[in-house]
Design an enzyme around this catalytic site. Structure first.
Site: not given
Length: 376
Positions: A108, A200-202
């Site tokens: 993404y 979400f990324d972490t």
């Protein structure tokens, strides 16, 4: 997960087409820049990427003309598909897209294209070759070239320092909107990820590290987007809640709660004292009062220690944390006053940022001095 999908008639479902790389672009109210960004990505991938690919625009419940633009791009460009969700959240968009993907590697990137696209091939190549499992663009890599304001620089470095201290993170940049994951790894991790927004990324990276997956970091050229839609305060609070959840210990949740209360009390005291005293004395007095209360509260509530056993040693550790906090806050005020005549709001902002760094140091100091008493 409750999501709604709306696809253009006659467009093949993404799960039916075998593709090496799928690039997801999550968007919310981005009608102004979406078309230009997608055309730029499509042209770059066509010219530079030696693998089959597609671009999936995921509209996160936009209220402007974003979905109409996405549908138009889907009709114009053969490698572009569009999907609409009726709920917001970048994590929700990635979960929906990656769960349904048939690609070998899912990626993404942010629609503002702050990250130079020349880093894309180095991002995905190690995953396609089997060398790595997850790849991230890092703005904090020594070879990266980054242009952004001092506020975002301090927040970014402070947040990633927090992850290293509290969660043992070994990756350098959790939040750069430029990531790729092998599809089988994504399918293994997605059911474990609870956040559907910015954290979400972490969570993805922390869980990947804990599972032993190989994380590859790519230096990037990155330019700050002045029109960023990220709400810094709201996002920061959500990130702290997420960190406490991943730490999976009441001690950390208690520490963060006490730290937040202490920071607010410190700020109120500082602003009150500032009415009758210069900046540095006001900072010193406010810090002394809140530091003593912070150590006592953490000793009792975070580390479960009562009575006089080790009291002097614990408060001596608190004194060390206080001196670190004093150096950071005094230094922040000194630097600010060297630049001119700051407003009370500017002083308060600088002190909050300095206190965030002091909180990380305090956690390490107190945990080393007191934390062995309580199981973490």
């Amino acid at each position: 997960m409750s999501t709604a999908s709306d696809r253009a008639p006659g467009v093949a479902d993404a799960t039916m087409v075998a593709t090496a790389v799928e690039v997801v672009i999550p968007v919310y109210n981005e009608e102004r820049q979406l078309a230009a960004s997608v055309h730029r990505v499509a042209e770059f991938l066509r010219a530079e990427l030696p693998y089959s690919h597609r671009i999936l625009i995921v509209d996160n419940a936009s209220t402007d003309g974003t979905w109409a633009v996405a549908r138009r791009l889907e009709a114009e460009l053969p490698t572009v598909e569009a999907r609409r969700l009726e709920q917001k959240g970048r994590g929700r968009a990635l979960r929906a897209a990656w769960s349904a993907s048939s690609a070998d590697v899912v990626c993404y990137m942010d629609v503002d294209l702050s990250t130079d696209l020349r880093a894309f091939l180095p991002l995905v190549a190690p995953l396609l070759s089997g060398h790595s499992d997850v790849a991230i663009g890092s703005r904090l890599h020594r070879d990266s070239r980054v242009r952004r304001g001092p506020k975002r620089e301090v927040i970014s470095r402070g947040y990633n320092l927090l992850l290293r201290v509290l969660l043992g993170a070994t990756f350098s940049d959790a939040q750069c909107g430029f990531k790729a994951v092998r599809a089988d790894v994504a399918r293994a991790l997605l059911p474990q990820i609870r956040d559907d927004e910015w954290f979400f990324d972490t969570e993805l990276l922390v869980l990947a590290q804990r599972a032993g997956f190989r994380i590859h970091e790519v230096p990037v050229d990155w330019v700050d987007d002045p029109d960023s839609r990220v709400k810094i305060v709201t996002t920061a609070l959500a990130d702290l809640r997420g960190i406490a959840r991943l730490r999976d210990g009441l001690g950390l949740a208690s520490f963060l709660g006490i730290g937040l209360a202490s920071m607010l009390a410190y700020l109120v005291l500082y602003l009150l004292l500032r009415q009758v005293a210069p900046a540095q004395p006001a900072n010193l007095l406010a810090l002394v009062i809140t530091a003593v209360a912070n150590t006592a509260a953490n000793r009792r509530l975070t580390f479960g220690v009562r009575g006089r056993d080790g009291l002097a040693r614990h408060h001596l550790a608190g004194l060390g944390a206080f001196l670190c906090g004093l150096a950071l806050t005094s230094g922040a005020l000194w630097c600010l006053h060297q630049l001119g005549r700051p407003t009370r709001l500017q002083e308060a902002t600088a002190l909050v940022l300095a206190n965030l760094s002091a909180t990380v140091l305090r956690y390490g100091v107190l945990r080393r001095a007191i934390g062995g008493v309580r199981a973490w």
